[in-house]
Design a protein around this motif. Structure first.
Motif, PDB file in Angstrom:
ATOM      1  N   ASN A   1       9.442  14.430 -18.669  1.00  0.00           N
ATOM      2  CA  ASN A   1       8.774  13.645 -17.628  1.00  0.00           C
ATOM      3  C   ASN A   1       7.671  14.436 -16.949  1.00  0.00           C
ATOM      4  O   ASN A   1       6.682  13.856 -16.491  1.00  0.00           O
ATOM      5  N   ALA A   2       7.821  15.751 -16.884  1.00  0.00           N
ATOM      6  CA  ALA A   2       6.727  16.571 -16.360  1.00  0.00           C
ATOM      7  C   ALA A   2       5.502  16.444 -17.259  1.00  0.00           C
ATOM      8  O   ALA A   2       4.362  16.326 -16.778  1.00  0.00           O
ATOM      9  N   LYS A   3       5.714  16.450 -18.567  1.00  0.00           N
ATOM     10  CA  LYS A   3       4.613  16.280 -19.515  1.00  0.00           C
ATOM     11  C   LYS A   3       3.996  14.884 -19.384  1.00  0.00           C
ATOM     12  O   LYS A   3       2.766  14.725 -19.435  1.00  0.00           O
ATOM     13  N   PHE A   4       4.844  13.882 -19.203  1.00  0.00           N
ATOM     14  CA  PHE A   4       4.393  12.498 -19.015  1.00  0.00           C
ATOM     15  C   PHE A   4       3.542  12.385 -17.752  1.00  0.00           C
ATOM     16  O   PHE A   4       2.426  11.835 -17.773  1.00  0.00           O
ATOM     17  N   ILE A   5       4.027  12.936 -16.650  1.00  0.00           N
ATOM     18  CA  ILE A   5       3.298  12.873 -15.386  1.00  0.00           C
ATOM     19  C   ILE A   5       1.980  13.627 -15.492  1.00  0.00           C
ATOM     20  O   ILE A   5       0.939  13.152 -15.011  1.00  0.00           O
ATOM     21  N   ALA A   6       2.002  14.788 -16.117  1.00  0.00           N
ATOM     22  CA  ALA A   6       0.782  15.582 -16.261  1.00  0.00           C
ATOM     23  C   ALA A   6      -0.291  14.812 -17.022  1.00  0.00           C
ATOM     24  O   ALA A   6      -1.476  14.822 -16.642  1.00  0.00           O
ATOM     25  N   LYS A   7       0.110  14.142 -18.074  1.00  0.00           N
ATOM     26  CA  LYS A   7      -0.845  13.373 -18.886  1.00  0.00           C
ATOM     27  C   LYS A   7      -1.429  12.206 -18.085  1.00  0.00           C
ATOM     28  O   LYS A   7      -2.655  12.009 -18.062  1.00  0.00           O
TER      29      LYS A   7
END
Length: 223
Positions: free
Chosen positions: A109-115
């Motif tokens: 989810n951190a990767k999702f939010i960052a994108k």
């Protein structure tokens, strides 16, 4: 289908008045307030509700300071950049609830939010201006693009971050069934559309938020 006022009257009869029904109802943030919410806050709320799924919230609350520390305050860039070895180490960290899938979901989810944040000038900008009339689409997007954000997990994270929306608790689903909107918890595209349309109708009738309507439905029935 009963009108919003009729359902509020049913709830008031059960709970001892409309004021009691609406006591402590969640007040959503204004769009510009949501847009300014730091990405770390969105990640933290997603993580909290992921860890709470299937567990006592008291357990998660008790461990929360350690969880925050282990994830460096949910700094999105830091969490998104964790290596496989670092993730493996977290699954053995006594500060955390030892669930490898949930820990991995926080990283995903951190990767999702960052994108999303990079594409929209902040994750909050994407969420804040998503039309209330298409709220179920937002929940489906979170489930599809995020990790372990299905069911009510994504919806709870959105509510605690200040986003207006409904929670399909057992009581809310029971009222929707009683109103003939659906015949069981909505999983199909058609059922979700029917739920959204019902909420849109009650919203037009009342001028109330989705949060408030959700609360009134939940208080109107014994599930």
């Amino acid at each position: 289908m009963h009108t919003y006022d009729e359902i509020l009257a049913i709830a008031a009869e059960r709970k001892g008045g409309a004021e009691e029904v609406l006591r402590d109802v969640y007040i959503p943030k204004l769009p510009h307030e949501m847009a300014e919410t730091p990405d770390a806050v969105w990640l933290a709320e997603m993580a909290k509700h992921i860890f709470q799924a299937g567990m006592s919230w008291k357990v998660v609350e008790g461990k929360w300071p350690g969880i925050e520390e282990a994830f460096h305050g949910f700094d999105v860039a830091y969490v998104a950049g964790l290596s496989e070895d670092e993730i493996a180490a977290l699954t053995k960290d006594a500060r955390l609830i030892k669930s490898a899938p949930k820990i991995k979901a926080v990283v995903d989810n951190a990767k999702f939010i960052a994108k999303v944040s990079a594409e929209n000038g902040g994750f909050g900008n994407k969420i804040a201006y998503w039309p209330a009339e298409e709220y179920f689409d937002l929940l489906d997007w979170l489930k599809k693009e995020g990790a372990r954000l299905g069911g009510n997990t994504g919806a709870m994270a959105m509510r605690w971050c200040g986003r207006d929306g409904f929670i399909l608790s057992d009581s809310v689903v029971a009222r929707l069934i009683a109103e003939g909107v659906i015949d069981k918890a909505p999983t199909s595209k058609a059922a979700k559309k029917a739920v959204q349309e019902a909420f849109n109708t009650w919203r037009e009738q009342s001028g109330q938020t989705l949060n408030t309507i959700s609360r009134v439905l939940a208080q109107s029935i014994d599930a």
